[in-house]
Design an enzyme around this catalytic site. Sequence first.
Site, short mmCIF file in Angstrom:
data_model
loop_
_atom_site.label_atom_id
_atom_site.label_comp_id
_atom_site.label_asym_id
_atom_site.label_seq_id
_atom_site.Cartn_x
_atom_site.Cartn_y
_atom_site.Cartn_z
N SER A 58 84.16 41.77 35.40
CA SER A 58 83.13 41.79 34.17
C SER A 58 82.89 43.26 33.40
O SER A 58 83.39 44.04 34.13
CB SER A 58 81.78 41.36 35.03
OG SER A 58 80.66 41.60 34.05
N TYR A 100 75.73 42.56 41.78
CA TYR A 100 76.70 42.16 40.84
C TYR A 100 77.81 43.05 40.39
O TYR A 100 78.95 43.08 40.28
CB TYR A 100 75.91 41.16 39.79
CG TYR A 100 77.02 40.41 39.16
CD1 TYR A 100 77.38 39.29 39.54
CD2 TYR A 100 77.50 40.95 37.71
CE1 TYR A 100 78.32 38.64 38.60
CE2 TYR A 100 78.32 40.38 37.10
CZ TYR A 100 78.79 39.10 37.34
OH TYR A 100 79.56 38.46 36.73
#
Length: 276
Positions: free
Chosen positions: A156, A169
């Site tokens: 990401s 995350y």
Amino acid sequence: MFRPLGSLLPLQWLMASTATKPLAAITGASSGIGLAFAKKLAPTHDLLLIARRRELLEALAADLSTRHRSHVTILAADLTEADDLTRITTRVAAQPSLELLINNAGFGNRGLFWQTDLDTIDKMHRLHINAVLRLTHAVLGALVARNRGAIINVASVAAFAQRAGNASYGATKSWLATFTEGLHLDLVHARSAVTVQALCPGYTYSGFHDLLGEKRQSLAPRSLWLTAEAVVDASLQGLARGQLVVVPGWRYRWLLAVLSKLPLGLKVRLEAAASR
Ligand SMILES: NC(=O)c1ccc[n+]([C@@H]2O[C@H](COP(=O)([O-])OP(=O)(O)OC[C@H]3O[C@@H](n4cnc5c(N)ncnc54)[C@H](OP(=O)(O)O)[C@@H]3O)[C@@H](O)[C@H]2O)c1
């Protein structure tokens, strides 16, 4: 001997339907980016589709195998569960035609670290790190021995730009990007033709933010939202070029280029301001 064209057609169809295609294994294939990978690869690959929601995988497999005459196998599994992960790694490792592994399954959560349910964070680490580690280890030796194939790890932009409420995350996605870079160095060192890619999308339309109950317009302007299909196109184009890190969308590439030039203190101050 002359044969009328019509008499050849059934044979050609039979050859097309039985010819072995390279196999792509995709985790998180029931939705979003994984689903878009499955649809894009189905004309040229046999598929091994992995996720928890069996009914979605079954419907997808029926659709893709009918449309493209590809061989589609589904494996329903929770990759955060040790037994399921062992079953899947064993199955994936036993595929002689495997040419592409896409470690895509993932989920987000929001919350200040100490206020977040520890079991959820633990599951995230098991899915984003442990499952990727085990699946990659299960297949990479065989790919190197055959000197062909590729692994795409879906990270990401959060690997490079943190926000408050996202510590685990961002950390797991940074691990994915760093791990992929390390694999790349190992493969170059071994002079292998096998390639790896860290795919680093920004905000993408998928089930991801629905699961978090987030309203898309409150997160980012429309111009920053990517379609899963555009993310997959950028990834596969990057794969054809042997690109190690793929960041889909020029806006994200520009943003990360600017952030990477800043001193750490200034970067963290900007991240804090963006988190307010
Ligand atoms: N959407 C974004 O803005 C964005 C941005 C950057 C990176 N990403 C990354 O892109 C990847 C794909 O996410 P997405 O955006 O496509 O979200 P999504 O639509 O929610 O898809 C997530 C996929 O992961 C699977 N999955 C989740 N937990 C699993 C588990 N325990 N075991 C097996 N499979 C599991 C889900 O299938 P089941 O529920 O059926 O198991 C689903 O197929 C993730 O790694 C995510 O971090 C997304």
